[in-house]
Enzyme design. Structure first.
Site, PDB file in Angstrom:
ATOM      1  CD  GLU A   6     -40.033  -6.816   6.636  1.00  0.00           C
ATOM      2  OE1 GLU A   6     -39.376  -7.795   7.039  1.00  0.00           O
ATOM      3  OE2 GLU A   6     -41.098  -6.934   5.976  1.00  0.00           O
ATOM      4  CB  ALA A   7     -40.520  -6.757   1.742  1.00  0.00           C
ATOM      5  CG  HIS A  44     -48.391 -23.296  12.564  1.00  0.00           C
ATOM      6  ND1 HIS A  44     -49.002 -24.090  13.501  1.00  0.00           N
ATOM      7  CD2 HIS A  44     -48.525 -22.023  13.012  1.00  0.00           C
ATOM      8  CE1 HIS A  44     -49.484 -23.333  14.473  1.00  0.00           C
ATOM      9  NE2 HIS A  44     -49.215 -22.072  14.193  1.00  0.00           N
ATOM     10  CB  ALA A  75     -35.791 -15.894  12.023  1.00  0.00           C
TER      11      ALA A  75
HETATM   12  C1  LIG Z   1     -52.178 -15.177  11.050  1.00  0.00           C
HETATM   13  C2  LIG Z   1     -51.100 -15.973  11.728  1.00  0.00           C
HETATM   14  C3  LIG Z   1     -51.329 -16.479  13.010  1.00  0.00           C
HETATM   15  C4  LIG Z   1     -50.332 -17.219  13.637  1.00  0.00           C
HETATM   16  N1  LIG Z   1     -50.511 -17.581  14.950  1.00  0.00           N
HETATM   17  C5  LIG Z   1     -49.466 -18.105  15.635  1.00  0.00           C
HETATM   18  C6  LIG Z   1     -49.554 -18.288  17.044  1.00  0.00           C
HETATM   19  O1  LIG Z   1     -50.554 -17.976  17.679  1.00  0.00           O
HETATM   20  N2  LIG Z   1     -48.462 -18.809  17.685  1.00  0.00           N
HETATM   21  C7  LIG Z   1     -47.325 -19.164  17.015  1.00  0.00           C
HETATM   22  O2  LIG Z   1     -46.393 -19.677  17.646  1.00  0.00           O
HETATM   23  N3  LIG Z   1     -47.230 -19.005  15.680  1.00  0.00           N
HETATM   24  C8  LIG Z   1     -48.249 -18.438  14.989  1.00  0.00           C
HETATM   25  N4  LIG Z   1     -48.122 -18.197  13.661  1.00  0.00           N
HETATM   26  C9  LIG Z   1     -46.897 -18.648  12.979  1.00  0.00           C
HETATM   27  C10 LIG Z   1     -45.660 -17.830  13.296  1.00  0.00           C
HETATM   28  O3  LIG Z   1     -45.990 -16.493  13.561  1.00  0.00           O
HETATM   29  C11 LIG Z   1     -44.692 -17.942  12.125  1.00  0.00           C
HETATM   30  O4  LIG Z   1     -44.351 -19.304  11.929  1.00  0.00           O
HETATM   31  C12 LIG Z   1     -43.394 -17.170  12.350  1.00  0.00           C
HETATM   32  O5  LIG Z   1     -43.657 -15.833  12.690  1.00  0.00           O
HETATM   33  C13 LIG Z   1     -42.554 -17.220  11.075  1.00  0.00           C
HETATM   34  O6  LIG Z   1     -41.292 -16.654  11.334  1.00  0.00           O
HETATM   35  P1  LIG Z   1     -40.202 -16.483  10.183  1.00  0.00           P
HETATM   36  O7  LIG Z   1     -39.081 -15.709  10.763  1.00  0.00           O
HETATM   37  O8  LIG Z   1     -39.927 -17.815   9.599  1.00  0.00           O
HETATM   38  O9  LIG Z   1     -40.958 -15.650   9.046  1.00  0.00           O
HETATM   39  P2  LIG Z   1     -41.712 -14.255   9.153  1.00  0.00           P
HETATM   40  O10 LIG Z   1     -41.942 -13.870  10.574  1.00  0.00           O
HETATM   41  O11 LIG Z   1     -42.900 -14.350   8.276  1.00  0.00           O
HETATM   42  O12 LIG Z   1     -40.670 -13.212   8.601  1.00  0.00           O
HETATM   43  C14 LIG Z   1     -40.279 -13.075   7.259  1.00  0.00           C
HETATM   44  C15 LIG Z   1     -39.992 -11.605   7.021  1.00  0.00           C
HETATM   45  O13 LIG Z   1     -39.259 -11.458   5.826  1.00  0.00           O
HETATM   46  C16 LIG Z   1     -39.798 -10.407   5.075  1.00  0.00           C
HETATM   47  N5  LIG Z   1     -39.490 -10.675   3.674  1.00  0.00           N
HETATM   48  C17 LIG Z   1     -39.918 -11.709   2.931  1.00  0.00           C
HETATM   49  N6  LIG Z   1     -39.391 -11.648   1.698  1.00  0.00           N
HETATM   50  C18 LIG Z   1     -38.603 -10.552   1.653  1.00  0.00           C
HETATM   51  C19 LIG Z   1     -37.796  -9.969   0.649  1.00  0.00           C
HETATM   52  N7  LIG Z   1     -37.701 -10.496  -0.581  1.00  0.00           N
HETATM   53  N8  LIG Z   1     -37.122  -8.846   0.955  1.00  0.00           N
HETATM   54  C20 LIG Z   1     -37.200  -8.290   2.188  1.00  0.00           C
HETATM   55  N9  LIG Z   1     -37.968  -8.806   3.184  1.00  0.00           N
HETATM   56  C21 LIG Z   1     -38.658  -9.935   2.920  1.00  0.00           C
HETATM   57  C22 LIG Z   1     -41.285 -10.467   5.381  1.00  0.00           C
HETATM   58  O14 LIG Z   1     -41.947  -9.280   5.063  1.00  0.00           O
HETATM   59  C23 LIG Z   1     -41.273 -10.788   6.864  1.00  0.00           C
HETATM   60  O15 LIG Z   1     -41.189  -9.625   7.656  1.00  0.00           O
HETATM   61  C24 LIG Z   1     -49.102 -17.483  12.984  1.00  0.00           C
HETATM   62  C25 LIG Z   1     -48.867 -16.972  11.701  1.00  0.00           C
HETATM   63  C26 LIG Z   1     -49.839 -16.209  11.080  1.00  0.00           C
HETATM   64  C27 LIG Z   1     -49.563 -15.645   9.702  1.00  0.00           C
END
Ligand SMILES: Cc1cc2nc3c(=O)[nH]c(=O)nc-3n(C[C@H](O)[C@H](O)[C@H](O)COP(=O)(O)OP(=O)(O)OC[C@H]3O[C@@H](n4cnc5c(N)ncnc54)[C@H](O)[C@@H]3O)c2cc1C
Length: 540
Positions: free
Chosen positions: A34-35, A468, A14
């Site tokens: 980004e951490a 997920h 996101a």
């Molecule tokens: C191994 C794996 C396989 C997956 N396979 C699939 C798939 O095939 N297809 C699919 O649709 N989904 C898949 N998913 C799920 C999907 O990728 C995630 O649901 C989605 O990427 C989450 O998005 P997000 O923006 O909510 O969080 P994230 O993409 O996890 O982003 C959060 C970010 O915030 C940063 N952050 C956190 N805390 C802090 C802080 N205190 N200070 C600064 N930065 C911080 C983190 O380092 C990270 O970069 C998979 C997930 C994983 C882990």
């Protein structure tokens, strides 16, 4: 202290979308924190490389759940991306949006603007669909979506067996219907991963009004009264503060977003007080309602040496696969976390599929482990709409300490029933002639596992996450909802959460595409509110 208009915490799926869209006009000064580090690891960009990133602390938070009572007290791995692109840099690349009914359900829960008709334009805006545009798909967006590089006889057998079991072949799980079996599409192009760091952030990096800081762990959100005015972050050994003139947007994902809020005084008062954190807003919903997809796998020994195990275990085939990838961008290295799969109804009377299968042409004892030294493949099943709810709670005031993650898998009877029914359905498919021709042996759970009790015992001993986690800062209008339908944190001003944490209920599919959509829509709402001069605040 530097001042920005928007500060985004987390450059994950996101966060990268938000950074691009909020900085696009050039009018707003944006800080993205980004951490983790830059996405330089070569395995991030090669689709099959996701297997190498499971256990790599340089790009992964490597969380673990608390012992799970309904899973024989096992701790379940909870990988999360810690790198530009976040989990979209380490995920399995499968592009699945969920069912239209998921979003219509969000709307029925009171979230105006989130029905399928409302969110479809954002899915299309994000997408660059290799097959071209139509009513459901878009082209020209930053997120590349592509077909697998080539079919495989085992995947054809799985799809054929599904047809023999009475389920149709489906060419597009994001098309008019999700039902049936087929190949997954991937967030990739020309054999390379398209994370949101690649699709969205990279083209925006040169903008003068966007500052990206890596290795920056946000330690807390700064408040003046009940208004978020900035953040404090740790870079190296130094604490830095930055001010947000307009808004702080938390995009740390379903595990870290509630953690950052709790560390900042937004969360269940008793929990915060037990760690000596002054309470700014007592919000019991922050960190509650954790949902996740649980999967259980059936592992097979294959009759023919045509699986990835055979390639990986033979250096000549391995070199050939490497060269094929290098020159043609085809073959084993282009595969994601599922090759073929399907969406099925465990009861034909259901309105839509309630389980999803993933079919992969390699086998190992567990995710990320060494491949078996013999031909093998795996089919797994996961329940799409679990009723079990868990939580994420800080265990310490230390922002670098992992929070307690307790999904409470299978705590609802309905989930136990659906998992057992799903496993039986998957076995029925695998028992069809098209698939049987390739099965030398069912290795796990094995032929002795037959009764519902046996199957449930196997699920308890072997099931694991399909990665997920969602809904820990749930959108809604009820008392425990954390954000409203414009993703503004209730009871405070100047603060939103925009990521997987806001899903009211987890979508019926893989979560990345829906989170890109959430961020696209979130960015639109933030910019619209800025234009209208609307306060980024709602009453508690
Ligand atoms: C191994 C794996 C396989 C997956 N396979 C699939 C798939 O095939 N297809 C699919 O649709 N989904 C898949 N998913 C799920 C999907 O990728 C995630 O649901 C989605 O990427 C989450 O998005 P997000 O923006 O909510 O969080 P994230 O993409 O996890 O982003 C959060 C970010 O915030 C940063 N952050 C956190 N805390 C802090 C802080 N205190 N200070 C600064 N930065 C911080 C983190 O380092 C990270 O970069 C998979 C997930 C994983 C882990």
């Amino acid at each position: 202290m530097d001042t920005f208009d928007y500060i985004i915490v987390g450059a994950g799926t996101a966060g990268c979308v938000l950074a691009n869209r909020l900085s696009a006009s050039g009018r707003h000064k944006v800080l993205l924190l980004e951490a983790g580090g830059a996405d330089r690891n070569v395995w991030i960009h090669v689709p099959l490389g996701y297997g190498k990133l499971f256990t790599d602390p340089r790009v992964n938070w490597l969380y673990q759940s608390e012992p799970e009572p309904e899973l024989d007290n096992r701790q379940i791995i909870q990988p999360r991306g810690k790198v530009l692109g976040g989990s979209s840099s380490i995920n399995g690349l499968l592009y699945v949006r969920g069912q239209p009914q998921d979003f219509d359900h969000w709307r029925q829960l009171g979230n105006a603007g989130w029905s399928f008709d409302d969110v479809l334009p954002y899915f299309r805006k994000a997408e660059d669909q290799e097959r071209g545009a139509d009513d459901l798909h878009g082209t020209g967006g930053p997120l590349c979506v592509s077909d697998v590089s080539e079919p495989h006889p085992l995947c054809e057998a799985f799809i054929g067996a599904s047809e023999q079991a009475g389920f149709p072949r489906n060419e597009d799980f994001n098309g008019p219907t999700q039902d049936g079996a087929g190949y997954f599409q991937l967030t990739a192009r020309n054999g390379r991963r398209c994370s949101t760091a690649r699709g969205y952030l990279k083209p925006a990096r040169k903008r003068h009004n966007l500052t990206v800081v890596t290795g920056a762990l946000t330690t807390r959100i700064l408040f003046e009264g009940r208004r978020a005015v900035g953040v404090e972050y740790r870079q190296g050994g130094t604490l830095v503060s930055a001010r947000a003139a307009a808004e702080v947007i938390v995009a740390g994902g379903a595990i870290n977003s509630p953690q950052v809020l709790q560390l900042s005084g937004i969360g269940p008062a008793a929990l915060l007080q037990s760690h000596g954190i002054p309470v700014i807003a007592d919000m019991p919903g922050v960190g509650s309602d954790l949902q996740d997809h649980l999967q259980v796998r059936i592992a097979y020994r294959c009759t023919d040496p045509i699986t990835m195990n055979d390639v990986i275990n033979d250096w000549r085939q391995k070199v050939a696969a490497g060269l094929r990838y290098l020159f043609y961008r085809k073959g084993m290295l282009t595969i994601g976390a599922g090759y073929a799969g399907g969406f099925f109804r465990t009861d034909p009377a259901l309105e839509s599929p309630d389980v999803q299968a993933h079919f992969i042409i390699f086998s190992s004892d567990k995710s990320g482990a060494r491949l078996h030294p013999f031909p093998g493949f795996i089919a797994s099943i996961c329940q799409l709409r679990p009723e079990s709810r868990g939580f994420v709670h800080i265990k310490s005031r230390d922002p670098a300490a992992a929070p307690a993650i307790q999904p409470r898998y299978l705590s609802a009877q309905a989930d136990r029933d659906t998992m057992v029914a799903g496993l039986k359905l998957l076995r029925r498919i695998m028992g069809q002639p098209a698939m049987q021709r390739y099965i030398a042996e069912e290795r796990a759970p094995g032929p002795a596992c037959v009764s519902d009790d046996d199957l449930l015992a196997y699920i308890r001993s072997a099931a694991t996450t399909i990665f997920h986690p969602t809904s820990t800062c749930r959108m809604g209008s009820d008392l425990t909802a954390v954000v409203d339908e414009r993703l503004r944190v209730r009871g405070v001003a100047g603060l939103r959460v925009v990521d997987g944490a806001i899903m009211p209920t987890v979508v019926s599919g893989n979560t990345n595409a829906a989170i890109v959509m959430i961020a696209e829509k979130g960015a639109d709402m933030i910019l619209a509110d800025a234009k209208a001069g609307a306060p980024a605040a709602v009453a508690a």
